[in-house]
Design a protein around this motif. Structure first.
Motif, short mmCIF file in Angstrom:
data_model
loop_
_atom_site.label_atom_id
_atom_site.label_comp_id
_atom_site.label_asym_id
_atom_site.label_seq_id
_atom_site.Cartn_x
_atom_site.Cartn_y
_atom_site.Cartn_z
N GLN A 1 -49.37 15.64 -10.70
CA GLN A 1 -47.94 15.34 -10.88
C GLN A 1 -47.16 16.52 -11.47
OE1 GLN A 1 -48.89 11.79 -13.35
NE2 GLN A 1 -47.42 10.71 -12.05
N TYR B 1 -42.13 14.03 -1.45
CA TYR B 1 -41.92 12.79 -2.18
C TYR B 1 -40.72 12.00 -1.68
CZ TYR B 1 -45.49 14.24 -5.46
OH TYR B 1 -46.70 14.62 -6.03
N ILE C 1 -42.22 10.79 -8.18
CA ILE C 1 -43.39 11.52 -8.69
C ILE C 1 -44.10 10.70 -9.76
CG2 ILE C 1 -44.16 13.63 -9.84
CD1 ILE C 1 -41.55 14.94 -8.68
#
Length: 313
Positions: free
Chosen positions: A45, A108, A155
């Motif tokens: 991440q 994303y 995220i």
């Protein structure tokens, strides 16, 4: 460490890895509390979070660079070039920060609208130096703060529909910025900006002239202190609302967000403990406190990653 993070995130292309490294360097150098909290995220991440920070920092530096040779028109032109380059969606931009953030946005599914909102607020800083009321300030923060929280949400992940967590993510971004506005009143005045609603200041008989008097004389007038105390409580209310949404995030992301929330709200404590002496000192959280909070968050993060690996609810 950065190699591990990039590999965990599946970023293998050498040029792209270099782009993400550049963003991480910007975060480490300028986002002290934010970078510390980012260390509590899972390795995969961290790179996309660094990319988002790097883009925001890059745009912010265009506005706040103290170079006397850069007038408003020059800054506007630079900001427009950044916008044009980003929205061109070139898969191989020359700017490493753009390369990283473009990759993150595609991966994303972060909507262009959030970046457009952010850049719109950056443009406001070129011409707007005061905000007449809360609505006007909120419009600015829609792009400068709330959009950042919403960019991060994919995220961080959520346990339900992202739309359910979105208002809390936006509020946390707003809470962080309200904290910055209070902490940086003196610094912002040096740039001729006031990020406090003029009508709410006026209720305490405070205007720009009185704020400048405090800036020049390095002291907080009683009327200004009362006005700042009121703004302080507004920020506290936003934190309380944002905190109630942390449990809507993916379990592995909660320790990071909770740690950032705690450390940023601690800045409010420091401001209050100084009796709002924002014209003589910059409120900071001591290293001991930072390490204690981060250490506890790190333990929670490890446990959460073991119990709820990536993709788990």
């Amino acid at each position: 460490m950065i190699r591990t993070e990039l590999s965990a995130a599946g970023i293998d292309d050498p040029e792209l890895r270099g782009a993400y490294r550049r963003c991480r360097t910007l975060n480490a150098a300028h986002g002290r509390t934010f970078f510390l909290a980012t260390r509590l995220l899972a390795p995969d991440q961290r790179p996309p979070v660094h990319a988002l920070y790097g883009f925001a920092r890059y745009a912010d530096d265009i506005l706040d660079d103290f170079d006397p040779n850069l007038d408003a028109a020059s800054r506007a032109a630079r900001l427009q070039r950044l916008s044009d380059e980003f929205f061109a969606h070139n898969e191989h931009p020359d700017n490493p920060v753009l390369a990283a953030v473009e990759h993150t946005a595609r991966r994303y599914g972060i909507h262009d609208e959030l970046f457009d909102d952010f850049l719109a607020s950056m443009r406001m800083d070129l011409t707007i130096t005061d905000y007449p009321d809360r609505d006007a300030l909120n419009l600015y923060m829609k792009g400068s703060a709330e959009a950042i929280g919403l960019q991060l949400l994919p995220i961080l992940g959520t346990i339900g529909e992202p739309d359910e967590a979105a208002p809390y993510a936006a509020a946390l971004g707003r809470a962080f910025q309200l904290t910055n506005f209070l902490r940086d009143v003196d610094e912002d005045l040096a740039r001729q900006r006031v990020y406090l609603p003029a009508d709410e200041l006026a209720a305490h008989h405070v205007d720009r002239d009185l704020l400048m008097w405090c800036h020049t004389n390095r002291r907080t007038d009683r009327r200004v202190r009362d006005a700042l105390a009121e703004q302080h409580e507004v920020a506290r209310q936003v934190y309380r609302y944002a905190a109630s949404g942390v449990d809507l995030l993916a379990p592995r992301s909660r320790p990071c967000v909770a740690t950032a929330l705690t450390l940023y709200s601690d800045i409010l404590d420091c401001i209050e403990d100084s009796d709002f002496a924002v014209f003589t000192q910059r409120a900071t959280v001591g290293n001991g406190r930072r390490l204690r909070v981060a250490g506890a968050g790190l333990l929670r993060s490890w446990r959460a990653r073991l119990t709820h690996p990536a993709g788990a609810a």
